[in-house]
Design a protein around this motif. Sequence first.
Motif: not given
Lengths: 310, 399
Positions: A52-56, A109-113, A99-105, A180-185
Amino acid sequence: MKRGDLSNLAWGAALLVLAALLPLTGDGYLISLGVTIAMYTVLATSWALFSGPTHYISLATAAFFGVGTYVTGAGIDHLPYWTLLPIAAVVGGVLAALVGLATLRLSGVYFVIFTLGLAEMTRQVVTWYQNKTGHKGTYVLTDLTDNDIYWQLVALAGLVFLIGWAVGRSRLGFALRIIGDDEDVARHVGINTALSKVALFIVSGAVAAVVGAIIAPRYVYIEPSTAFTPMLSFQVVIMALLGGTGRLWGPLVGVIPFTLLWEAISSSFPNQTTLLLGLSFLAIVYLLPGGFVGLWDRVKHRSARRRALA
Amino acid sequence: MKRRTFFKATTLLAASLVAGAAMAADPIIVGAVAPKTGPLAGGAAVTHWPNIALWVKEVNERGGLTVGGEQRMLEVIEYDDQTNPAETIKAVQRLATQDDADIILAPYSTGLNLAAAPIFDRLGFPQITSSAATDQIGELSAQFNDMFFLLGRSSDLAEDAVEVLAELREAGEIGNRVAMVNVADAFGIELAAVGKPALEAAGFELVYETSYPLGTPDLSPIMKAAKAAEPDAFVAWSYPPDTFGLTEQAMIEELNVKAFYTAVATAFPAYGGRFGAAAEGVMGIGGVNTASPAFQDYAARLEAATGSKPDYWASGMMYASLQILEEAIETTGTLDMAEVTQFIKDNSFETVMGTIDFDDENNNTAYWTVGQWQGGEFKGIKETGREGAVAPILKTGWE
């Protein structure tokens, strides 16, 4: 703690107690529907805590659920049932952490797949292990009835809502909303984005594994194809989105109508179930893009504006 | 008689006539749940659904089932469980409580039957499974008293296949070298787990052994490697898609073995249809007594009524389960399921598969384990107490 919080908690507790009374009706059909609703409520709510919050968008629910069913399947002959639930939580949590440590970077769509592949990969690992060891079928024979399973799921739902409520009020929840709003910020203001995301992913993975562990006695015979069915991941996402992920109660208002709709379709059109479900999905996405929560907010917003104009 | 009384009397009479007619026509509700979609839909379309259609059609043509001196038609309510155990459970529950089904038929496959066992048990319906192969029959029937097993123990299926090979070897027909492969999925793993030690115990030399994931599209490397090992016999604990795939590759590679065994789906009519004369001599799970007039008659009726041929393994058992239920209901003259279940436990039944008599564990101990394509039919060559087994023949090429 504010007064509003207290009353929210009281309301939540009251509804939970009310839900727990369902088996007293003694109606087996209602209870089996209740099990389905409780199961998807837990899965969709815990899914939305992270997504929800992260939009992943995570399609890994089936992977964690399947791991949970196999924890019960493998352990039921050796350990008391009650110890299997925390074990499932730990196993699901550890898997989510890895899984999170390996992929949440990864993002988008890469994460979804990746998460979609995770369920299949986990299934293949389980199968590979069974094949290596010459496995002869996983049976879970217990005395647990649908009532027991239902109560466990309702209790777990209570726990998930409590976690969600606590996270929502914490610094972690605030950090996730910024991500979720802006990961860079988020990164620039000093939030450890990877850690925050992994923390919530672990919660969601652990909960899904416990649900699998609770459901396993219901299936009696555990097969990889049913434990890791990708349908489960999609259903959880669709139900959560139908409800809306902007509120903690959002997924719940998606799960209930969706389960009833599913039930109505499979009982009235047993030969066209899949077709009609597909059409329903389309309608949901097209007509309710923000889910019921979005609809609710729109209606509220509109009436507020009308009042302001009047 | 006053007019009013007369009026009352006639309406009462009319009402009772209507009610009487309604009662006589009150159908017996038969609940059926099995896959129509999902991975097992194909198998259910061959083995499960046509038998229900045939049974209901024939019973209704006779005027229905006689219950308590009254003939009642059958009305089927069918649900698709989408090959999902949660849906099976929900559908059985729905049939019992929403549709007020008088009878609920056992679902399809091992997994879905086991998932439905607790709910059948709680509702008190007899569950005569005809497509569940398991080694836990004792444990299951102890916990679920109303669960019956027609298809037998899964270990017997693998052990008997090895026994057929051992007998061919003792007769000096084949050598000692066996290539064994299995599909890495539930039942394939289970069969291999029993079959491998059995082969070793029988003193066979495993010259090639491998497994492949379910859904492997290209099986040619496996068949090439198996051929290179120069086996005398080839055994595959396989599932429907790879049973077909491996046979195809064996033809392409011209695998020269005298015994060729593939597991699930070898007994399907589609197998004989696809490979024709090349199927001659192929062995697989299942088998029936194709010479039995009862089976021949059943096969002809099934094809005439539904256009679908029975498979040579579980189809006949599925129909037998319906015959058992029918006889139990008509003889006891009741739809009281406790009484019907007790009758099934206490009696033996004449079915299209021969006499069926359940033991103390609700298990039918006499069933077919290995069959072989001979002259366009998949004939039973090994059983645990059935009549009519034929002698195995050697595989002579793929022409």
